[in-house]
Design a protein around this motif. Structure first.
Motif: not given
Length: 151
Positions: A18-28
């Motif tokens: 439950e967060a935008p892709l931009s908030s998740v992608w930087h952790l991957i």
């Protein structure tokens, strides 16, 4: 010797974060997995690796140490593929290649959130216990990721 239980040698787990892709992608990024995956105590670049090869050492809280090699990374398609190249203690199977893939959810009740998959394709010598363990580790890591981006 106990009979071997036939099993699939692949696993795929998914979740809606439950967060935008931009908030998740930087952790991957392999070196950043310890910032969300609570079973990892640290993740560090392997010194001395070739400048053309990205290798990261994952140290788990139980003492297991994996060296993982980035095989592919796409900032356009939002995925990372990696393989395990060494393990202490040794793995009971020959190899595994995993991919984490993110997709933006663009409509519906989850619009603005992120759909994520984490697959693993194991060598044919991986048994049912290995596949089950991989399934639960991915589920735990995805839940940890959701908590990390929710902070």
């Amino acid at each position: 010797m106990a009979p071997r239980i036939p099993t699939s040698t692949s696993v795929l787990e998914s979740a809606v974060i439950e967060a935008p892709l931009s908030s998740v992608w930087h952790l991957i990024k392999l070196q950043d997995f310890s910032s969300f995956w609570t079973t990892l105590s640290k993740s560090d670049w392997v010194k001395g690796a070739s400048s053309e090869t990205d290798i990261v050492k994952w140290t788990f809280k139980d003492g297991t140490v994996l060296e993982v090699k980035q095989e592919e990374h796409s900032t356009i398609e939002h995925y990372i593929t990696y393989s395990v190249i060494s393990s202490q203690p040794a793995l009971s199977y020959t190899s595994v290649v995993s991919t984490v893939h993110l997709y933006p959810i663009t409509s519906g009740k989850h619009e603005g959130h992120t759909f994520i998959t984490w697959s693993g394709n194991f060598s044919s010598d991986a048994d049912a216990d290995v596949i089950e363990d991989a399934k639960y580790k991915r589920r735990e890591a995805l839940a940890d990721l959701a908590k990390a981006v929710g902070k």
